[in-house]
Design a protein around this motif. Sequence first.
Motif, PDB file in Angstrom:
ATOM      1  N   GLY A 211       0.819  -1.208   0.000  1.00  0.00           N
ATOM      2  CA  GLY A 211       0.000   0.000   0.000  1.00  0.00           C
ATOM      3  C   GLY A 211       0.848   1.252   0.000  1.00  0.00           C
ATOM      4  O   GLY A 211       0.517   2.242  -0.673  1.00  0.00           O
ATOM      5  N   GLY A 216      -1.413   0.530  -3.249  1.00  0.00           N
ATOM      6  CA  GLY A 216      -2.396  -0.520  -2.998  1.00  0.00           C
ATOM      7  C   GLY A 216      -3.233  -0.905  -4.203  1.00  0.00           C
ATOM      8  O   GLY A 216      -4.312  -1.488  -4.051  1.00  0.00           O
ATOM      9  N   GLU A 217      -2.760  -0.632  -5.394  1.00  0.00           N
ATOM     10  CA  GLU A 217      -3.533  -0.899  -6.607  1.00  0.00           C
ATOM     11  C   GLU A 217      -4.042  -2.337  -6.668  1.00  0.00           C
ATOM     12  O   GLU A 217      -3.295  -3.290  -6.438  1.00  0.00           O
ATOM     13  CB  GLU A 217      -2.668  -0.616  -7.843  1.00  0.00           C
ATOM     14  CG  GLU A 217      -3.400  -0.795  -9.168  1.00  0.00           C
ATOM     15  CD  GLU A 217      -2.547  -0.439 -10.364  1.00  0.00           C
ATOM     16  OE1 GLU A 217      -2.929  -0.802 -11.491  1.00  0.00           O
ATOM     17  OE2 GLU A 217      -1.485   0.204 -10.181  1.00  0.00           O
ATOM     18  N   ASP A 218      -5.336  -2.479  -6.947  1.00  0.00           N
ATOM     19  CA  ASP A 218      -6.016  -3.775  -7.099  1.00  0.00           C
ATOM     20  C   ASP A 218      -6.154  -4.556  -5.802  1.00  0.00           C
ATOM     21  O   ASP A 218      -6.492  -5.748  -5.831  1.00  0.00           O
ATOM     22  CB  ASP A 218      -5.337  -4.652  -8.158  1.00  0.00           C
ATOM     23  CG  ASP A 218      -5.589  -4.132  -9.563  1.00  0.00           C
ATOM     24  OD1 ASP A 218      -6.542  -3.355  -9.744  1.00  0.00           O
ATOM     25  OD2 ASP A 218      -4.830  -4.501 -10.475  1.00  0.00           O
ATOM     26  N   PHE A 219      -5.945  -3.896  -4.674  1.00  0.00           N
ATOM     27  CA  PHE A 219      -6.329  -4.523  -3.406  1.00  0.00           C
ATOM     28  C   PHE A 219      -7.731  -4.038  -3.081  1.00  0.00           C
ATOM     29  O   PHE A 219      -7.949  -2.854  -2.834  1.00  0.00           O
ATOM     30  CB  PHE A 219      -5.362  -4.183  -2.270  1.00  0.00           C
ATOM     31  CG  PHE A 219      -5.683  -4.918  -0.985  1.00  0.00           C
ATOM     32  CD1 PHE A 219      -5.211  -6.199  -0.785  1.00  0.00           C
ATOM     33  CD2 PHE A 219      -6.497  -4.344  -0.004  1.00  0.00           C
ATOM     34  CE1 PHE A 219      -5.525  -6.904   0.379  1.00  0.00           C
ATOM     35  CE2 PHE A 219      -6.810  -5.032   1.149  1.00  0.00           C
ATOM     36  CZ  PHE A 219      -6.335  -6.316   1.345  1.00  0.00           C
ATOM     37  N   ASP A 220      -8.680  -4.936  -3.091  1.00  0.00           N
ATOM     38  CA  ASP A 220     -10.081  -4.578  -2.865  1.00  0.00           C
ATOM     39  C   ASP A 220     -10.422  -4.639  -1.385  1.00  0.00           C
ATOM     40  O   ASP A 220     -10.127  -5.634  -0.709  1.00  0.00           O
ATOM     41  CB  ASP A 220     -11.003  -5.536  -3.624  1.00  0.00           C
ATOM     42  CG  ASP A 220     -10.889  -5.401  -5.137  1.00  0.00           C
ATOM     43  OD1 ASP A 220     -10.377  -4.358  -5.599  1.00  0.00           O
ATOM     44  OD2 ASP A 220     -11.313  -6.330  -5.848  1.00  0.00           O
ATOM     45  N   ASN A 235      -5.700   0.909  -0.505  1.00  0.00           N
ATOM     46  CA  ASN A 235      -5.767   1.256  -1.919  1.00  0.00           C
ATOM     47  C   ASN A 235      -6.172   2.714  -2.136  1.00  0.00           C
ATOM     48  O   ASN A 235      -7.296   3.114  -1.834  1.00  0.00           O
ATOM     49  CB  ASN A 235      -6.773   0.327  -2.605  1.00  0.00           C
ATOM     50  CG  ASN A 235      -6.739   0.425  -4.121  1.00  0.00           C
ATOM     51  OD1 ASN A 235      -6.324   1.427  -4.684  1.00  0.00           O
ATOM     52  ND2 ASN A 235      -7.184  -0.631  -4.777  1.00  0.00           N
ATOM     53  N   ASN A 238      -7.481   2.496  -6.956  1.00  0.00           N
ATOM     54  CA  ASN A 238      -8.802   2.066  -7.441  1.00  0.00           C
ATOM     55  C   ASN A 238      -9.561   1.337  -6.329  1.00  0.00           C
ATOM     56  O   ASN A 238      -9.857   0.154  -6.448  1.00  0.00           O
ATOM     57  CB  ASN A 238      -8.670   1.188  -8.689  1.00  0.00           C
ATOM     58  CG  ASN A 238      -7.728   0.006  -8.488  1.00  0.00           C
ATOM     59  OD1 ASN A 238      -7.001  -0.085  -7.492  1.00  0.00           O
ATOM     60  ND2 ASN A 238      -7.743  -0.918  -9.436  1.00  0.00           N
ATOM     61  N   PRO A 239      -9.848   2.050  -5.239  1.00  0.00           N
ATOM     62  CA  PRO A 239     -10.450   1.383  -4.073  1.00  0.00           C
ATOM     63  C   PRO A 239     -11.913   1.000  -4.282  1.00  0.00           C
ATOM     64  O   PRO A 239     -12.664   1.694  -4.965  1.00  0.00           O
ATOM     65  CB  PRO A 239     -10.325   2.447  -2.980  1.00  0.00           C
ATOM     66  CG  PRO A 239     -10.364   3.750  -3.717  1.00  0.00           C
ATOM     67  CD  PRO A 239      -9.632   3.488  -5.006  1.00  0.00           C
TER      68      PRO A 239
END
Length: 318
Positions: A211, A216-220, A235, A238-239
Amino acid sequence: MAKYNTLLYYCYSTIADAEQFAADHLKFCKSLDLAGRIIVANEGLNGTVSGSPEACRAYMDALHADPRFANIDFKVDEVDVPSFVKMHVRYKSEIVHSGLRDPHIINPEKQTGKHLEANEFLAMKDADDVVILDVRSNYEHNLGKFKNAITLDIENFRDFPSKINELSQYKDKKIITYCTGGIKCEKASALLLHEGFSDVYQLHGGIIKYGKDAGGEDFDGKCYVFDNRLSVEVNSVNPVVISTCFNCGKTTPKMINCANPECNEHFTQCDECGEKMDGCCSDACKEHPRKRVYDGTGYYVKIPQPVNASKKTKALSE
């Protein structure tokens, strides 16, 4: 400037007389006015501590000055209030409970998966021959996980070894393991290698470092942490929120512990249900005579009750 810092770290490094080290380390942490939770074992350290920036810097400098801990990679968060209210240092058989205690089979000092930095993980994670494996517990990956990650139905990390057979279909793939800060991956990736998975990697520093280094990209969702924050944002690219309220099913990122101490279940609950259920997961827990007062946070300071412990171990739980 941040009023307080919170440090997350671990280190696999042999500690002689680890039980005495734990007692001494507790005194040292208290001398710096730190609060937190540290596990000490013969195999190393696993800790989260919180305090003033000056105290945290002194703590990091002291550990880095010790040759055994010179390579610790501290993850530093700036926080408005300390992330703990007390200081605990405990001696245990492992710094993360796995049941994998045979150093001839699993020894993170000698063999683990290849460590990937954030940019390397980003470059690899979406390839067809790559499997991203979450080695955390159910309540953690239900709150947040990487897109397309494989998750396992486990209540505790010690359940991980029993799930290896479920992963056999991926033996011809590149396996990238990840967890909160990296400590579980050291043993998980080592076990995968021992079980015949030949191309194993791990996300260095875990979700928290990713992060900080890659936004944190693509951590949902959010990341569960083991202090009074309970969860943190990861993220900023793209949170999305993926967790839902245990009681009503509405989307919510809020993680709490059940107000009934005999349950203490980790679960997600929206504020509306939190008020209605008084911070409990069920009506039975809501009516329990030992139910704690719910203040909206869902975090409760645990009162340690050691059983069959040595006098020294009991002293470490003060």
